[in-house]
Structure formats: C-alpha cells, structure tokens
Write an enzyme that holds these catalytic residues in place. Structure first.
Site, mmCIF file in Angstrom:
data_model
loop_
_atom_site.group_PDB
_atom_site.id
_atom_site.type_symbol
_atom_site.label_atom_id
_atom_site.label_comp_id
_atom_site.label_asym_id
_atom_site.label_seq_id
_atom_site.Cartn_x
_atom_site.Cartn_y
_atom_site.Cartn_z
ATOM 1 N N VAL A 1 -5.878 6.815 6.182
ATOM 2 C CA VAL A 1 -5.326 7.460 7.368
ATOM 3 C C VAL A 1 -5.615 8.958 7.394
ATOM 4 C CG1 VAL A 1 -3.049 7.980 6.390
ATOM 5 C CG2 VAL A 1 -3.278 7.567 8.847
ATOM 6 N N ALA B 1 -2.649 6.513 -2.651
ATOM 7 C CA ALA B 1 -2.479 5.721 -1.425
ATOM 8 C C ALA B 1 -3.545 6.112 -0.419
ATOM 9 C CB ALA B 1 -1.101 5.946 -0.817
ATOM 10 N N ASP B 2 -4.011 5.131 0.323
ATOM 11 C CA ASP B 2 -4.909 5.399 1.442
ATOM 12 C C ASP B 2 -4.155 5.405 2.760
ATOM 13 O OD1 ASP B 2 -8.096 5.199 0.722
ATOM 14 O OD2 ASP B 2 -6.806 4.281 -0.778
ATOM 15 N N ARG B 3 -3.031 4.719 2.784
ATOM 16 C CA ARG B 3 -2.160 4.765 3.967
ATOM 17 C C ARG B 3 -0.777 4.271 3.562
ATOM 18 N NH1 ARG B 3 -3.314 4.203 9.934
ATOM 19 N NH2 ARG B 3 -5.493 4.169 9.272
ATOM 20 N N ALA C 1 -0.898 0.887 1.404
ATOM 21 C CA ALA C 1 -2.247 0.368 1.192
ATOM 22 C C ALA C 1 -2.940 1.258 0.178
ATOM 23 C CB ALA C 1 -3.028 0.354 2.503
#
Length: 379
Positions: free
Chosen positions: A98, A254-256, A264
C-alpha cells in the site's frame, strides 16, 4: 559502515541490485519512471517502503533531466497531467504494497495543488514534486528509527520473563535497510535492541521461494555484526518448542495493514503467527503509518500478488568451479518439469493473532473489546 541500498543526490538515483546479493554488491542507475517500474517489477528493489521511495525518486530523476534539458511540457497543467500519469503507471508495478499507492496519492495531491496555484509555471510544478519526493527519503529513515525504538522498548518490557534482560527475536523476510530508505522496520527493532544492549540473539528465516531472508536479511545481520542464526522456514516450530533459550518475540514487517489490523506480509507470515500463538510467543508487526490502509476494512479485501512459477521451480545461487575456483551466479531447476505451481507472494495474518503493531507513533495494542483501533494513530 552504513548499508546504502538507495543512493540519491541532485537528481541522480541508483539502487543496490538485490537480485545479485549477497554475492555481489552492484548498483543500478535509474533515470526514468520506466526504469523505476522495471526494477520494482523484477524485484531488484523490494520492501514496501523502498518500493514507494524508488518509484517517487525515479520520476523525480526523470523530471530533473527534463528540467535540465528544457524539455518539460510548456505549462503547469500539462506537467501535472504528465506526473499523475507516470504515478498511475508506477503503482501498477506491485499491487499489494500500500505504501506505493499511498505515496502516489499524496504526491498527486501536492502536484495538483501546485498546478492550480495562481501564476504557477511548469518548472515550479516539477520542482514541487521533486522536493516532495526527496523528503520521503529523509522521513522514512526518521520513521524507521522511531519504530525501532518503540518496538525494542515494548519487547524489553512486555515480552521478556522477569529474570531475562536480553531478548531472543525471530524475523521473517527482509525488513531492513534493503527494504526501506535505511535502518528498517522489523529489522530496525532488532537493530535498536542491539544498540541498547537488549538483544541476545536474532534468528532469520530463509523465506522461500525468493529467499529474501537467506540472501538479504542474513547479509544485513552479518554486515552489522549482529549475533544471528539462519534457519529454514520449516524449522520454526522446532525452534519455538525448544526448551532453554526460547524465542521471546517474532517481529515481521507488512506490505499492507487493513483497518482492523489484518496484515498482508511475505508468504509464510501467517504460519509464523499461528506457531507463535501456540507456543506463547509474542507476535508483532512493524510498519509505518503509510502501510496502514484504513480504506481497506479487512484482509479479505487485500489483493494478493501471484508471482511466476519459475521462482518456485528454480533457485539462484553462486556456482564455484572446483578446478579453477572461479565463481558465477547461476540458476538451477529444483522441480519436475510439468508440475503445476501456486506462488502467492503474500499471505494475510488475522488481527487476532497479532499482539501489537509497531508504528513510528507507538505500539498499537488491542483494546478491551479485543479489537485494534488504528484510526487513533492518525489524529
């Protein structure tokens, strides 16, 4: 010596090629947004914060060249349209993280406001974008340092038995200088523990199939002389169940992060959270506020990127000639031809399995209702 994964000065951008690590430290020059898109897509740069920064700086580098060569569109509105089109294109390189879309949205707003101001020129709009993109680099390092300090303090006070003063921490994938502008998120927590004398030992997983842990995190840990051990992904349960020197906390990036705290992150994270809960080990997510997406209600709404089958059926390594001693990077097959492959890059860890989300403004914990209230960190 500080590890520089992203080098930027005066409109000139270069990144360390993470596909060559840990065997070769080489840098790639990036002069355009197209080149930025390619390096992100090919994972020559990865890590949610680093992706956003490289995308923004690749466009800043392109605009700087256009300014120098006097090749910008003739008016402010045309420059704004060009920048926004380039940002939209850059976002398509990696859909799950994100930070990239968040950065693009903020930069688009800055550019639009600049173009709409009275008497704005094409040069002023371009310069406004360049300054904003450059500021992202500095802010990311400041935020990561704060994340490291908050996380180290939380682990020292809430994850250790009374008689223990130094933590044993496990991390997954790569969340250090190679994944950010510098210092790192989850690996930044380990760095902070190390710097204040609060770390006993770190463990990093290999992170199949792309091996970010064995190639990149292990590289950073050795570089910083942090006491650490590499394990395969399948060894975590055995490690957590071991008596004596028990792991106190698992810290991941975390990526999102959705509004309810579902996270995620690199594939394998969900399994780690399940194991941590079973063995009574604290499970923490380290992420800047730019990774928290309040517009995404839960993990069910997160799009999971799927990667090429070849990442699972082949593996890259350093080949050494037994006779000459010469070495070169090579790729070998490790699976039978014709086998079907499923290769999701990420999985989603339910918020119920997460003990805390470490941000630059502090550590978010679930309230008395058992829920995260992440919106409170955006006041």
């Amino acid at each position: 010596m500080v590890l520089e994964a992203i080098r930027y000065n005066g409109g000139k951008l270069s990144i360390i090629d993470q596909l060559q690590l840990p065997f070769l430290e080489s840098y790639i020059d990036i002069q355009t947004s197209e080149e930025g898109w390619q390096t992100i897509k090919k994972m020559q740069v990865r890590g949610a914060p680093a992706i956003a920064i490289v995308a923004a700086l690749s466009l800043a580098s392109e605009l700087q060249q256009l300014l120098t060569q006097n090749k910008l569109p003739t008016n402010a509105e045309e420059v704004a349209v060009f920048i926004i089109e380039r940002l939209t294109y850059l976002v398509t390189s990696r859909p799950t993280a994100v930070n990239l879309s968040d950065a693009a949205r903020k930069l688009e707003s800055i550019v639009s406001k600049s173009a709409q101001s009275s008497g704005a020129t094409a040069q002023e709009v371009a310069s406004t974008f360049i300054i904003a993109a450059e500021a992202m680099l500095t802010k990311d390092i400041e935020d990561n340092t704060a994340i490291g300090e908050h996380g180290a303090r939380w682990i020292s006070t809430k994850a250790l038995p009374e008689q223990q003063s130094k933590a044993i921490v496990l991390t997954h994938c790569n969340t250090g200088s190679l994944a950010t502008a510098g210092y790192g998120t989850a690996l930044g927590v380990i760095r902070s523990l190390m710097s204040n004398g609060g770390l006993r030992h770190a463990y990093c997983t290999e992170t199949r199939p792309y091996n970010q842990g064995s190639r990149l995190t292990a590289f950073e840990l050795v570089h910083d002389e942090i006491p650490a051990t590499l394990i395969t992904d399948s060894m975590v349960a055995a490690l957590l169940s071991r008596r004596g020197d028990q792991v106190n906390a698992i810290v991941v990036g975390a990526d999102r992060v959705s509004a309810n705290g579902d996270t995620a992150n690199k594939i394998g994270t969900y399994g780690l959270a399940v194991l941590a809960r079973h063995h009574g080990v604290k499970f923490l997510v380290a992420a800047p506020l730019t990774t928290i997406d309040l517009a995404t209600k839960s993990g069910d709404d997160i799009i999971i990127e799927e990667r090429p089958p070849s990442e699972v059926t082949r593996i890259k390594g350093l080949e050494e000639d037994d006779v000459t001693g010469d070495a070169k990077l090579g790729t070998v097959k490790i699976a039978a031809d014709g086998i079907d492959v499923w290769n999701p890059a990420f999985d989603v860890t339910p918020f119920a399995l997460i003990d805390g989300i470490i941000t630059e403004r502090g550590v978010a914990e679930k309230g008395a209702d058992g829920l995260f209230h992440l919106e409170e960190f955006f006041g």
